[in-house]
Design an enzyme around this catalytic site. Structure first.
Site, mmCIF file in Angstrom:
data_model
loop_
_atom_site.group_PDB
_atom_site.id
_atom_site.type_symbol
_atom_site.label_atom_id
_atom_site.label_comp_id
_atom_site.label_asym_id
_atom_site.label_seq_id
_atom_site.Cartn_x
_atom_site.Cartn_y
_atom_site.Cartn_z
ATOM 1 N N LYS A 9 21.729 27.235 33.678
ATOM 2 C CA LYS A 9 20.788 27.425 34.784
ATOM 3 C C LYS A 9 19.590 28.291 34.362
ATOM 4 O O LYS A 9 19.612 28.935 33.301
ATOM 5 C CB LYS A 9 21.527 28.048 35.964
ATOM 6 C CG LYS A 9 22.585 27.121 36.593
ATOM 7 C CD LYS A 9 23.244 27.801 37.785
ATOM 8 C CE LYS A 9 24.196 26.860 38.504
ATOM 9 N NZ LYS A 9 24.796 27.530 39.703
ATOM 10 N N TYR A 49 22.115 18.961 44.538
ATOM 11 C CA TYR A 49 22.939 19.835 45.377
ATOM 12 C C TYR A 49 23.013 19.330 46.827
ATOM 13 O O TYR A 49 23.197 20.138 47.744
ATOM 14 C CB TYR A 49 22.394 21.261 45.333
ATOM 15 C CG TYR A 49 22.859 22.071 44.133
ATOM 16 C CD1 TYR A 49 24.218 22.284 43.887
ATOM 17 C CD2 TYR A 49 21.950 22.652 43.254
ATOM 18 C CE1 TYR A 49 24.658 23.039 42.801
ATOM 19 C CE2 TYR A 49 22.376 23.406 42.161
ATOM 20 C CZ TYR A 49 23.734 23.595 41.947
ATOM 21 O OH TYR A 49 24.167 24.346 40.879
ATOM 22 N N ASN A 112 23.956 32.553 38.542
ATOM 23 C CA ASN A 112 25.263 32.645 37.883
ATOM 24 C C ASN A 112 25.356 31.793 36.620
ATOM 25 O O ASN A 112 26.449 31.420 36.198
ATOM 26 C CB ASN A 112 26.386 32.359 38.891
ATOM 27 C CG ASN A 112 26.274 30.980 39.499
ATOM 28 O OD1 ASN A 112 25.413 30.196 39.118
ATOM 29 N ND2 ASN A 112 27.155 30.672 40.429
ATOM 30 N N HIS A 115 26.565 25.748 35.679
ATOM 31 C CA HIS A 115 27.178 24.838 36.654
ATOM 32 C C HIS A 115 28.175 23.952 35.932
ATOM 33 O O HIS A 115 27.944 23.570 34.786
ATOM 34 C CB HIS A 115 26.112 23.932 37.296
ATOM 35 C CG HIS A 115 26.712 22.713 37.955
ATOM 36 N ND1 HIS A 115 27.224 22.748 39.224
ATOM 37 C CD2 HIS A 115 26.944 21.461 37.489
ATOM 38 C CE1 HIS A 115 27.742 21.552 39.511
ATOM 39 N NE2 HIS A 115 27.574 20.757 38.471
ATOM 40 N N GLU A 126 27.316 13.250 38.762
ATOM 41 C CA GLU A 126 26.385 14.192 38.140
ATOM 42 C C GLU A 126 25.976 13.757 36.729
ATOM 43 O O GLU A 126 24.826 13.953 36.327
ATOM 44 C CB GLU A 126 27.036 15.589 38.104
ATOM 45 C CG GLU A 126 27.204 16.157 39.509
ATOM 46 C CD GLU A 126 27.961 17.475 39.548
ATOM 47 O OE1 GLU A 126 28.338 17.988 38.467
ATOM 48 O OE2 GLU A 126 28.161 17.986 40.661
#
Ligand code: ATP
Ligand code: MG
Length: 137
Positions: A9, A49, A112, A115, A126
């Site tokens: 990310k 998302y 964070n 993913h 995905e």
């Protein structure tokens, strides 16, 4: 063999952690099937998302995901989906186990660092979201 989608990310890409994260993934015996770097558009982030649309953190999540480039990859091993979720650690780094990627690298519940797909259905969706079959080695 099973495959899962990983995203490094924006917070991790911005802090030059791409190599450190891939080094750990290789040590953990994940095979790299595909890798690309891209700067997501708002539409791409919202579509990725979509399951979180309507949640109170959705707008901030999308803005964060488009704030800098990401590195998307496909990882493979015997139990890649569960293995990678375990290796990432909890969504909130304060709850992540020692030795996990989020324990080591994540800054906050939103920032964070990584993913990973959460089910076989998510992984299929995905992987296809970012890669053509011809790009999977
Ligand atoms: P990911 O789907 O990115 O692998 P996850 O499955 O651990 O993470 P989700 O519940 O799917 O977590 O949430 C998706 C992402 O949205 C989180 O990784 C985090 O970046 C952000 N997020 C989730 N909950 C919160 C929250 N309460 N506050 C801020 N950001 C959040
Ligand atoms: Mg999730």
């Amino acid at each position: 063999l099973e495959r899962t989608l990983s995203i490094i990310k924006p917070d991790a890409v911005e802090r030059n952690l791409v190599g450190a994260i891939f080094a750990r993934l290789e040590q953990q015996k994940f095979r790299l099937v595909a890798i690309k770097m891209l700067h997501l558009t708002k539409e791409q982030a919202e579509g990725f998302y979509a399951e979180h649309q309507g949640k109170e953190f959705f707008a901030d999540l999308v803005n964060y995901m488009i704030s800098a480039p990401v590195v998307v990859s496909v990882l493979e091993n015997e139990n890649a989906i569960k293995n990678y979720r375990t290796f990432m650690g909890a969504t909130d780094p304060a709850a992540a186990e020692i030795g996990t990627l989020r324990y080591e690298f994540a800054l906050s519940k939103r920032q964070n660092s990584v993913h990973g797909s959460d089910s076989a259905e998510s992984a299929a969706r995905e992987i296809a979201y970012f890669f053509a079959d011809s790009e999977l080695c």
